[in-house]
Motif scaffolding. Sequence first.
Motif, PDB file in Angstrom:
ATOM      1  N   PRO A 125      67.522  -7.460   1.039  1.00 17.08           N
ATOM      2  CA  PRO A 125      66.427  -8.322   1.490  1.00 17.08           C
ATOM      3  C   PRO A 125      66.284  -8.364   3.015  1.00 17.08           C
ATOM      4  O   PRO A 125      67.284  -8.270   3.736  1.00 17.08           O
ATOM      5  N   GLY A 145      62.897  -5.132   6.116  1.00 12.87           N
ATOM      6  CA  GLY A 145      61.571  -4.684   6.572  1.00 12.87           C
ATOM      7  C   GLY A 145      60.886  -3.693   5.637  1.00 12.87           C
ATOM      8  O   GLY A 145      60.016  -2.936   6.067  1.00 12.87           O
ATOM      9  N   SER A 150      58.732  -4.245   3.132  1.00 13.70           N
ATOM     10  CA  SER A 150      57.302  -4.508   2.952  1.00 13.70           C
ATOM     11  C   SER A 150      56.518  -4.137   4.213  1.00 13.70           C
ATOM     12  O   SER A 150      55.428  -3.572   4.127  1.00 13.70           O
ATOM     13  N   THR A 151      57.094  -4.444   5.365  1.00 12.16           N
ATOM     14  CA  THR A 151      56.430  -4.102   6.628  1.00 12.16           C
ATOM     15  C   THR A 151      56.255  -2.591   6.718  1.00 12.16           C
ATOM     16  O   THR A 151      55.196  -2.092   7.109  1.00 12.16           O
ATOM     17  N   ILE A 164      53.325  -8.541   0.877  1.00  8.10           N
ATOM     18  CA  ILE A 164      53.445  -9.629   1.837  1.00  8.10           C
ATOM     19  C   ILE A 164      54.806  -9.586   2.516  1.00  8.10           C
ATOM     20  O   ILE A 164      55.777  -9.098   1.968  1.00  8.10           O
ATOM     21  N   SER A 205      57.603 -11.768   5.277  1.00  7.65           N
ATOM     22  CA  SER A 205      57.904 -13.005   5.984  1.00  7.65           C
ATOM     23  C   SER A 205      59.320 -12.932   6.515  1.00  7.65           C
ATOM     24  O   SER A 205      60.073 -12.028   6.178  1.00  7.65           O
ATOM     25  N   ARG A 206      59.656 -13.913   7.354  1.00  5.09           N
ATOM     26  CA  ARG A 206      61.010 -13.931   7.900  1.00  5.09           C
ATOM     27  C   ARG A 206      62.018 -14.355   6.849  1.00  5.09           C
ATOM     28  O   ARG A 206      63.197 -14.151   6.996  1.00  5.09           O
ATOM     29  N   PRO A 213      64.131 -14.127   3.555  1.00  2.00           N
ATOM     30  CA  PRO A 213      64.511 -13.065   2.619  1.00  2.00           C
ATOM     31  C   PRO A 213      63.891 -13.331   1.246  1.00  2.00           C
ATOM     32  O   PRO A 213      63.509 -14.459   0.945  1.00  2.00           O
ATOM     33  N   THR A 230      59.473 -10.658  -1.460  1.00  2.00           N
ATOM     34  CA  THR A 230      58.850  -9.799  -2.455  1.00  2.00           C
ATOM     35  C   THR A 230      59.354 -10.159  -3.844  1.00  2.00           C
ATOM     36  O   THR A 230      60.535 -10.051  -4.118  1.00  2.00           O
ATOM     37  N   PRO A 263      61.865  -5.620  -4.990  1.00  2.00           N
ATOM     38  CA  PRO A 263      62.424  -6.851  -4.445  1.00  2.00           C
ATOM     39  C   PRO A 263      63.765  -6.510  -3.807  1.00  2.00           C
ATOM     40  O   PRO A 263      64.465  -5.626  -4.285  1.00  2.00           O
ATOM     41  N   ASN A 304      65.519   0.919  10.302  1.00  2.95           N
ATOM     42  CA  ASN A 304      64.392   0.130  10.821  1.00  2.95           C
ATOM     43  C   ASN A 304      64.855  -0.828  11.929  1.00  2.95           C
ATOM     44  O   ASN A 304      66.047  -0.986  12.156  1.00  2.95           O
ATOM     45  N   ASP A 319      63.814  -1.461  17.569  1.00  2.00           N
ATOM     46  CA  ASP A 319      63.444  -2.211  18.776  1.00  2.00           C
ATOM     47  C   ASP A 319      64.482  -3.284  19.100  1.00  2.00           C
ATOM     48  O   ASP A 319      64.584  -3.736  20.240  1.00  2.00           O
ATOM     49  N   ALA A 359      59.149  -0.432  12.114  1.00  3.73           N
ATOM     50  CA  ALA A 359      58.014  -0.675  11.210  1.00  3.73           C
ATOM     51  C   ALA A 359      57.048  -1.684  11.819  1.00  3.73           C
ATOM     52  O   ALA A 359      55.842  -1.621  11.610  1.00  3.73           O
ATOM     53  N   LYS A 360      57.595  -2.621  12.585  1.00  2.00           N
ATOM     54  CA  LYS A 360      56.768  -3.681  13.152  1.00  2.00           C
ATOM     55  C   LYS A 360      55.699  -3.115  14.093  1.00  2.00           C
ATOM     56  O   LYS A 360      54.531  -3.480  14.011  1.00  2.00           O
TER      57      LYS A 360
HETATM   58  N1  GTP Z   1      61.972  -6.667  15.237  1.00  2.00           N
HETATM   59  C1  GTP Z   1      61.531  -6.110  14.108  1.00  2.00           C
HETATM   60  N2  GTP Z   1      61.275  -6.890  13.042  1.00  2.00           N
HETATM   61  C2  GTP Z   1      60.824  -6.296  11.910  1.00  2.00           C
HETATM   62  C3  GTP Z   1      60.617  -4.890  11.825  1.00  2.00           C
HETATM   63  N3  GTP Z   1      60.188  -4.620  10.561  1.00  2.00           N
HETATM   64  C4  GTP Z   1      60.129  -5.790   9.912  1.00  2.00           C
HETATM   65  N4  GTP Z   1      60.498  -6.812  10.697  1.00  2.00           N
HETATM   66  C5  GTP Z   1      60.560  -8.248  10.374  1.00  2.00           C
HETATM   67  O1  GTP Z   1      61.585  -8.473   9.414  1.00  2.00           O
HETATM   68  C6  GTP Z   1      61.221  -9.537   8.532  1.00  2.00           C
HETATM   69  C7  GTP Z   1      61.344  -9.089   7.083  1.00  2.00           C
HETATM   70  O2  GTP Z   1      60.388  -8.077   6.823  1.00  2.00           O
HETATM   71  P1  GTP Z   1      59.883  -7.741   5.343  1.00  2.00           P
HETATM   72  O3  GTP Z   1      59.015  -6.532   5.469  1.00  2.00           O
HETATM   73  O4  GTP Z   1      59.329  -8.948   4.665  1.00  2.00           O
HETATM   74  O5  GTP Z   1      61.279  -7.379   4.663  1.00  2.00           O
HETATM   75  P2  GTP Z   1      61.624  -6.978   3.161  1.00  2.00           P
HETATM   76  O6  GTP Z   1      62.750  -6.003   3.252  1.00  2.00           O
HETATM   77  O7  GTP Z   1      60.384  -6.510   2.456  1.00  2.00           O
HETATM   78  O8  GTP Z   1      62.131  -8.344   2.584  1.00  2.00           O
HETATM   79  P3  GTP Z   1      62.306  -8.838   1.033  1.00  2.00           P
HETATM   80  O9  GTP Z   1      60.917  -9.105   0.530  1.00  2.00           O
HETATM   81  O10 GTP Z   1      63.117 -10.061   1.185  1.00  2.00           O
HETATM   82  O11 GTP Z   1      63.016  -7.745   0.301  1.00  2.00           O
HETATM   83  C8  GTP Z   1      59.799  -9.948   8.937  1.00  2.00           C
HETATM   84  O12 GTP Z   1      59.883 -11.063   9.786  1.00  2.00           O
HETATM   85  C9  GTP Z   1      59.293  -8.737   9.693  1.00  2.00           C
HETATM   86  O13 GTP Z   1      58.289  -9.038  10.654  1.00  2.00           O
HETATM   87  C10 GTP Z   1      60.889  -4.092  12.996  1.00  2.00           C
HETATM   88  O14 GTP Z   1      60.732  -2.875  13.028  1.00  2.00           O
HETATM   89  N5  GTP Z   1      61.334  -4.771  14.091  1.00  2.00           N
END
Ligand code: GTP
Length: 303
Positions: free
Chosen positions: A20, A23, A25-26, A38, A40-41, A43, A46, A67, A127, A130, A159-160
Amino acid sequence: MSDNTLPETRCGFVAIVGRPNVGKSTLLNRLVGQKVSITSRKPQTTRHRIVGIDTEDKVQTVYIDTPGLHQEEKKAINRLMNRAASSSLAEVNKVLFVVEGTRWTDDDAHVLSKVKQSGLPCVLVINKIDKVENDQALMEHLTWLSDQHKFSDLFPVCAKSGKRVDALRDLINASQPPCEFIFPEDYITDRSSRFMAAEIIREKLMRFTGDELPYSTTVEIEQFLMAENGTYRINGLILVERESQKRMIIGKGGQHLKKIGTEARKDMEQLFEQSVFLELWVKVKSGWADDERALRSLGYGLD
Ligand SMILES: Nc1nc2c(ncn2[C@@H]2O[C@H](COP(=O)(O)OP(=O)(O)OP(=O)(O)O)[C@@H](O)[C@H]2O)c(=O)[nH]1
């Protein structure tokens, strides 16, 4: 079709896995170029298996966003891969295993063990580069990671900001096998617009309510109509467990709910490429967990 009957198009499934909050989803949204999952910060944002579809020229890649995997969800990756792999149309032919910078946890190790078991070629995506300030530490970590498994590639990205995501996309697309397209070229997800609308509202709720909002909060789309002028008229119902949560979501003078609605509407307009008239309601629902309707909207029972 060419003479040797191989389709001119190439196509395949790619599973995105990782613990979790790394990143996934991003990254998926970046790869597809649209918001299909979607983020979010918090965990575990998804809850659903989301398919993002990326079609460019003669290549189609169908992404599966899982997920976040942790110890209690041992079977999720197997289920996912079996389901996708058993599709008569195409097989999962690659896994993107997403990790976070120089961090490595037990949950990462657990996901890696599942990747190994699957026997599928795997690209390790590192990922959030940065956030890594020390280049030397990153290099050392990459060397250590490359010793953990025979990854087909190690790919640092952000990814951000989207940094290096296009190069990753090229790498993935280049490896797709000859196959007819699975989805029409203009599809970016297999989810309905109604489902996407509920997901967008849920994302804004999580973003704007901070940690107080319980995961039990659900969103239902009560109405999803297209008016004669082409505008979507969408009514969303937010179900909470307690009166205090309702007050928190609505905010002073309704300001909070208004902000959630405005942000959700903007995202919907971008996704649907139509103007949207969105109305949101908040309702207290006691004993929601026993309610099949609410459970369905959480994604349970979809499998
Ligand atoms: N600094 C930084 N933050 C990132 C990056 N990619 C994603 N994030 C942040 O990490 C957090 C989690 O991102 P998600 O894409 O929701 O992560 P996930 O792995 O899909 O999470 P789950 O749904 O819990 O499995 C969010 O606040 C994103 O903005 C990145 O490349 N750099």
